[in-house]
Design a protein around this motif. Sequence first.
Motif, PDB file in Angstrom:
ATOM      1  N   MET A   1       0.819  -1.190   0.000  1.00  0.00           N
ATOM      2  CA  MET A   1       0.000   0.000   0.000  1.00  0.00           C
ATOM      3  C   MET A   1       0.864   1.256   0.000  1.00  0.00           C
ATOM      4  O   MET A   1       0.616   2.182  -0.728  1.00  0.00           O
ATOM      5  N   TRP A   2       1.889   1.251   0.840  1.00  0.00           N
ATOM      6  CA  TRP A   2       2.755   2.435   0.929  1.00  0.00           C
ATOM      7  C   TRP A   2       3.574   2.609  -0.342  1.00  0.00           C
ATOM      8  O   TRP A   2       3.798   3.731  -0.795  1.00  0.00           O
ATOM      9  N   ALA A   3       4.000   1.512  -0.927  1.00  0.00           N
ATOM     10  CA  ALA A   3       4.750   1.595  -2.185  1.00  0.00           C
ATOM     11  C   ALA A   3       3.875   2.163  -3.290  1.00  0.00           C
ATOM     12  O   ALA A   3       4.340   2.932  -4.130  1.00  0.00           O
ATOM     13  N   ARG A   4       2.599   1.792  -3.299  1.00  0.00           N
ATOM     14  CA  ARG A   4       1.674   2.338  -4.311  1.00  0.00           C
ATOM     15  C   ARG A   4       1.505   3.839  -4.146  1.00  0.00           C
ATOM     16  O   ARG A   4       1.453   4.579  -5.134  1.00  0.00           O
ATOM     17  N   ALA A   5       1.405   4.292  -2.896  1.00  0.00           N
ATOM     18  CA  ALA A   5       1.262   5.732  -2.649  1.00  0.00           C
ATOM     19  C   ALA A   5       2.495   6.471  -3.135  1.00  0.00           C
ATOM     20  O   ALA A   5       2.387   7.514  -3.803  1.00  0.00           O
ATOM     21  N   GLU A   6       3.657   5.925  -2.832  1.00  0.00           N
ATOM     22  CA  GLU A   6       4.899   6.553  -3.283  1.00  0.00           C
ATOM     23  C   GLU A   6       4.975   6.564  -4.809  1.00  0.00           C
ATOM     24  O   GLU A   6       5.358   7.561  -5.421  1.00  0.00           O
ATOM     25  N   HIS A   7       4.592   5.455  -5.416  1.00  0.00           N
ATOM     26  CA  HIS A   7       4.658   5.341  -6.870  1.00  0.00           C
ATOM     27  C   HIS A   7       3.740   6.356  -7.552  1.00  0.00           C
ATOM     28  O   HIS A   7       4.102   6.934  -8.585  1.00  0.00           O
ATOM     29  N   ALA A   8       2.575   6.591  -6.987  1.00  0.00           N
ATOM     30  CA  ALA A   8       1.640   7.556  -7.580  1.00  0.00           C
ATOM     31  C   ALA A   8       2.238   8.958  -7.593  1.00  0.00           C
ATOM     32  O   ALA A   8       2.139   9.690  -8.588  1.00  0.00           O
ATOM     33  N   VAL A   9       2.890   9.339  -6.496  1.00  0.00           N
ATOM     34  CA  VAL A   9       3.528  10.654  -6.437  1.00  0.00           C
ATOM     35  C   VAL A   9       4.702  10.703  -7.411  1.00  0.00           C
ATOM     36  O   VAL A   9       4.845  11.660  -8.184  1.00  0.00           O
ATOM     37  N   ASP A  10       5.517   9.673  -7.390  1.00  0.00           N
ATOM     38  CA  ASP A  10       6.691   9.636  -8.265  1.00  0.00           C
ATOM     39  C   ASP A  10       6.271   9.714  -9.738  1.00  0.00           C
ATOM     40  O   ASP A  10       6.876  10.443 -10.517  1.00  0.00           O
ATOM     41  N   ARG A  11       5.232   8.992 -10.108  1.00  0.00           N
ATOM     42  CA  ARG A  11       4.745   9.013 -11.489  1.00  0.00           C
ATOM     43  C   ARG A  11       4.287  10.414 -11.887  1.00  0.00           C
ATOM     44  O   ARG A  11       4.588  10.900 -12.983  1.00  0.00           O
ATOM     45  N   ALA A  12       3.574  11.099 -10.983  1.00  0.00           N
ATOM     46  CA  ALA A  12       3.111  12.461 -11.279  1.00  0.00           C
ATOM     47  C   ALA A  12       4.286  13.426 -11.404  1.00  0.00           C
ATOM     48  O   ALA A  12       4.303  14.285 -12.298  1.00  0.00           O
ATOM     49  N   VAL A  13       5.285  13.274 -10.547  1.00  0.00           N
ATOM     50  CA  VAL A  13       6.461  14.149 -10.614  1.00  0.00           C
ATOM     51  C   VAL A  13       7.226  13.896 -11.915  1.00  0.00           C
ATOM     52  O   VAL A  13       7.690  14.835 -12.563  1.00  0.00           O
ATOM     53  N   ARG A  14       7.359  12.654 -12.309  1.00  0.00           N
ATOM     54  CA  ARG A  14       8.037  12.336 -13.586  1.00  0.00           C
ATOM     55  C   ARG A  14       7.262  12.944 -14.761  1.00  0.00           C
ATOM     56  O   ARG A  14       7.858  13.387 -15.744  1.00  0.00           O
ATOM     57  N   ARG A  15       5.954  12.988 -14.650  1.00  0.00           N
ATOM     58  CA  ARG A  15       5.135  13.616 -15.693  1.00  0.00           C
ATOM     59  C   ARG A  15       5.422  15.119 -15.761  1.00  0.00           C
ATOM     60  O   ARG A  15       5.524  15.681 -16.854  1.00  0.00           O
ATOM     61  N   VAL A  16       5.585  15.752 -14.617  1.00  0.00           N
ATOM     62  CA  VAL A  16       5.955  17.178 -14.602  1.00  0.00           C
ATOM     63  C   VAL A  16       7.273  17.357 -15.342  1.00  0.00           C
ATOM     64  O   VAL A  16       7.403  18.247 -16.198  1.00  0.00           O
TER      65      VAL A  16
ATOM     66  N   VAL B   1       9.269  20.129  -6.824  1.00  0.00           N
ATOM     67  CA  VAL B   1       8.490  18.887  -6.945  1.00  0.00           C
ATOM     68  C   VAL B   1       9.357  17.671  -6.649  1.00  0.00           C
ATOM     69  O   VAL B   1       8.872  16.660  -6.132  1.00  0.00           O
ATOM     70  N   ASP B   2      10.651  17.776  -6.924  1.00  0.00           N
ATOM     71  CA  ASP B   2      11.553  16.692  -6.570  1.00  0.00           C
ATOM     72  C   ASP B   2      11.625  16.531  -5.048  1.00  0.00           C
ATOM     73  O   ASP B   2      11.633  15.407  -4.534  1.00  0.00           O
TER      74      ASP B   2
ATOM     75  N   ALA C   1       1.560  19.018 -13.167  1.00  0.00           N
ATOM     76  CA  ALA C   1       1.830  18.604 -14.549  1.00  0.00           C
ATOM     77  C   ALA C   1       0.791  19.186 -15.501  1.00  0.00           C
ATOM     78  O   ALA C   1       1.131  19.651 -16.601  1.00  0.00           O
ATOM     79  N   GLU C   2      -0.451  19.174 -15.088  1.00  0.00           N
ATOM     80  CA  GLU C   2      -1.521  19.722 -15.927  1.00  0.00           C
ATOM     81  C   GLU C   2      -1.337  21.220 -16.154  1.00  0.00           C
ATOM     82  O   GLU C   2      -1.442  21.712 -17.287  1.00  0.00           O
ATOM     83  N   ALA C   3      -1.038  21.949 -15.083  1.00  0.00           N
ATOM     84  CA  ALA C   3      -0.829  23.397 -15.209  1.00  0.00           C
ATOM     85  C   ALA C   3       0.416  23.692 -16.048  1.00  0.00           C
ATOM     86  O   ALA C   3       0.417  24.622 -16.869  1.00  0.00           O
ATOM     87  N   ALA C   4       1.457  22.897 -15.873  1.00  0.00           N
ATOM     88  CA  ALA C   4       2.676  23.081 -16.673  1.00  0.00           C
ATOM     89  C   ALA C   4       2.393  22.816 -18.145  1.00  0.00           C
ATOM     90  O   ALA C   4       2.936  23.501 -19.024  1.00  0.00           O
ATOM     91  N   ALA C   5       1.539  21.847 -18.412  1.00  0.00           N
ATOM     92  CA  ALA C   5       1.171  21.553 -19.806  1.00  0.00           C
ATOM     93  C   ALA C   5       0.454  22.747 -20.435  1.00  0.00           C
ATOM     94  O   ALA C   5       0.632  23.022 -21.632  1.00  0.00           O
ATOM     95  N   MET C   6      -0.316  23.463 -19.658  1.00  0.00           N
ATOM     96  CA  MET C   6      -0.997  24.654 -20.183  1.00  0.00           C
ATOM     97  C   MET C   6       0.020  25.736 -20.532  1.00  0.00           C
ATOM     98  O   MET C   6      -0.131  26.441 -21.527  1.00  0.00           O
ATOM     99  N   VAL C   7       1.064  25.856 -19.728  1.00  0.00           N
ATOM    100  CA  VAL C   7       2.140  26.810 -20.039  1.00  0.00           C
ATOM    101  C   VAL C   7       2.811  26.368 -21.334  1.00  0.00           C
ATOM    102  O   VAL C   7       3.070  27.184 -22.230  1.00  0.00           O
TER     103      VAL C   7
END
Length: 125
Positions: A1-16, A39-40, A91-97
Amino acid sequence: MWARAEHAVDRAVRRVEMVVAGTPAGPGRTALEEFLPRVDLVARAVRAQCLRAQEVAPSSGDLLVPRGPDGQHPEIHRRLTRTATACAQVAEAAAMVRVSGEADPELLAAVRRAVEKAETLADLR
């Protein structure tokens, strides 16, 4: 469960990072690059929190969030999940920029607000 939470944040940061890397050189990209260290730090803070949570309230691999000895770990997991959402909003806001092709102050303010929200949720503010 904790690894999934970490992975979700890491995936979003990599998207940024991918959005910023795909932004053409210029003022917009320069402005976005200034948010990358922040974000890092969010991703690093979440990793540390997940490692601590796994030590105190180990996840058994199912989808149930362990309560932990103090019963607060479901709230910790909720906050980590919200942090992942805030990073996805960065990531979404950065994509708008990126799409606008310029350093629009309103769009950059949206990026800043999303970063600040992620920092707050990750206990960095």
